[in-house]
Design an enzyme around this catalytic site. Structure first.
Site, short mmCIF file in Angstrom:
data_model
loop_
_atom_site.label_atom_id
_atom_site.label_comp_id
_atom_site.label_asym_id
_atom_site.label_seq_id
_atom_site.Cartn_x
_atom_site.Cartn_y
_atom_site.Cartn_z
N GLU A 1 -4.36 4.17 -33.53
CA GLU A 1 -3.63 4.49 -32.30
C GLU A 1 -2.52 5.52 -32.56
O GLU A 1 -2.27 6.41 -31.74
CB GLU A 1 -3.06 3.21 -31.68
CG GLU A 1 -4.18 2.31 -31.15
CD GLU A 1 -3.71 0.94 -30.66
OE1 GLU A 1 -2.49 0.65 -30.71
OE2 GLU A 1 -4.57 0.17 -30.20
N ASN B 1 2.55 -4.94 -17.34
CA ASN B 1 3.23 -5.78 -18.32
C ASN B 1 4.08 -5.01 -19.32
O ASN B 1 4.24 -5.41 -20.46
CB ASN B 1 2.21 -6.69 -19.03
CG ASN B 1 1.14 -5.89 -19.75
OD1 ASN B 1 1.16 -4.66 -19.72
ND2 ASN B 1 0.24 -6.58 -20.42
N HIS C 1 2.80 -1.91 -24.57
CA HIS C 1 1.61 -2.05 -25.41
C HIS C 1 2.04 -2.13 -26.87
O HIS C 1 2.97 -1.44 -27.28
CB HIS C 1 0.69 -0.82 -25.25
CG HIS C 1 -0.32 -0.72 -26.35
ND1 HIS C 1 -1.51 -1.42 -26.34
CD2 HIS C 1 -0.30 -0.06 -27.54
CE1 HIS C 1 -2.18 -1.18 -27.46
NE2 HIS C 1 -1.47 -0.36 -28.20
N LYS D 1 4.99 1.26 -20.88
CA LYS D 1 4.07 1.62 -19.81
C LYS D 1 4.83 2.13 -18.57
O LYS D 1 6.05 1.97 -18.47
CB LYS D 1 3.20 0.40 -19.49
CG LYS D 1 2.36 -0.06 -20.70
CD LYS D 1 1.47 -1.25 -20.33
CE LYS D 1 0.58 -1.67 -21.48
NZ LYS D 1 -0.35 -2.78 -21.10
N TYR E 1 -8.48 1.96 -24.45
CA TYR E 1 -8.89 0.66 -23.91
C TYR E 1 -10.41 0.51 -23.93
O TYR E 1 -10.99 -0.09 -23.02
CB TYR E 1 -8.32 0.48 -22.50
CG TYR E 1 -6.82 0.24 -22.46
CD1 TYR E 1 -6.23 -0.75 -23.25
CD2 TYR E 1 -5.99 0.98 -21.62
CE1 TYR E 1 -4.86 -0.98 -23.23
CE2 TYR E 1 -4.61 0.74 -21.59
CZ TYR E 1 -4.06 -0.24 -22.39
OH TYR E 1 -2.71 -0.48 -22.36
P1 IDP Z 1 -2.72 -6.53 -24.98
O1 IDP Z 1 -2.05 -5.40 -24.20
O2 IDP Z 1 -1.86 -7.76 -25.00
O3 IDP Z 1 -3.18 -6.12 -26.36
P2 IDP Z 1 -5.50 -6.34 -24.08
O4 IDP Z 1 -6.46 -7.47 -23.93
O5 IDP Z 1 -5.71 -5.36 -25.18
O6 IDP Z 1 -4.03 -6.98 -24.16
O7 IDP Z 1 -5.48 -5.58 -22.67
C1 IDP Z 1 -4.89 -4.31 -22.55
C2 IDP Z 1 -4.15 -4.24 -21.21
O8 IDP Z 1 -5.08 -4.36 -20.13
C3 IDP Z 1 -3.14 -5.37 -20.97
O9 IDP Z 1 -1.91 -5.14 -21.58
C4 IDP Z 1 -3.03 -5.35 -19.47
O10 IDP Z 1 -2.22 -4.27 -19.01
C5 IDP Z 1 -4.49 -5.07 -19.06
N1 IDP Z 1 -5.23 -6.32 -18.87
C6 IDP Z 1 -5.77 -7.13 -19.82
N2 IDP Z 1 -6.38 -8.20 -19.29
C7 IDP Z 1 -6.25 -8.07 -17.95
C8 IDP Z 1 -6.67 -8.87 -16.82
O11 IDP Z 1 -7.30 -9.93 -16.97
N3 IDP Z 1 -6.33 -8.41 -15.59
C9 IDP Z 1 -5.65 -7.25 -15.39
N4 IDP Z 1 -5.23 -6.46 -16.41
C10 IDP Z 1 -5.51 -6.87 -17.67
MG MG Z 2 -4.66 -4.84 -26.90
#
Ligand code: IDP
Ligand code: MG
Length: 137
Positions: free
Chosen positions: A128, A114, A117, A11, A51
């Site tokens: 994807e 974070n 992905h 990212k 997303y």
């Molecule tokens: P993942 O990346 O671990 O698969 P997902 O639930 O698919 O997690 O969420 C996609 C991305 O959305 C996360 O990696 C993060 O960048 C963002 N995200 C998910 N949940 C939150 C939240 O509660 N607050 C802010 N950003 C979030």
């Molecule tokens: Mg995810």
């Protein structure tokens, strides 16, 4: 365990903080094969697809802002049980649950910013990969 493919994406914070090499080193050290890689700029359209499970969340606009704040590096990563293995290497989504030793545990600065992905299932991995590398990938 089957050899499978997963879509991995570094990212914008990973690129800005010059962590590409360190993150890729962890992926390769684990034994996975990077079969395709490219840097690209994402737009809201592809992020809304990618997303789709989060479009109704209040933080969705901030995800789009973050993910369009600079280039990303997309990769096809292959190996035995690569989907689950990469998720373990990446660490938990929630900032406070990402343990030390994982990519997110060591480098993420929040739940949203974070670093990386990774697909959450083999089926989604293939979807994807086609989304970001085309139907023939
Ligand atoms: P993942 O990346 O671990 O698969 P997902 O639930 O698919 O997690 O969420 C996609 C991305 O959305 C996360 O990696 C993060 O960048 C963002 N995200 C998910 N949940 C939150 C939240 O509660 N607050 C802010 N950003 C979030
Ligand atoms: Mg995810």
């Amino acid at each position: 365990m089957p050899v499978e493919r997963t879509y991995i994406m570094l990212k914008p914070d990973c690129i800005k903080r010059k962590l590409i090499g360190r993150v890729i080193k962890r992926i390769e050290s684990k034994g996975y094969n990077i079969s395709n890689i490219k840097m690209m700029n994402l737009d809201e359209k592809i992020l809304t697809e990618h997303y789709a499970h989060l479009v109704d969340k209040p933080f969705f606009p901030s995800i789009v802002e973050y993910m369009t704040s600079g280039p990303v590096v997309g990769m096809i990563v292959e190996g035995e049980n690569a989907v689950k293995g990469m998720r373990i290497l990446m660490g938990a989504t929630k900032f406070e649950e990402a343990t030390a030793g994982t990519i997110r545990g060591d480098f993420a600065t929040s739940t949203s910013e974070n670093i990386i992905h990774g697909s959450d299932s083999s089926e989604n991995g293939e979807i994807e990969i086609k989304r970001f590398f085309g139907e023939n990938a």
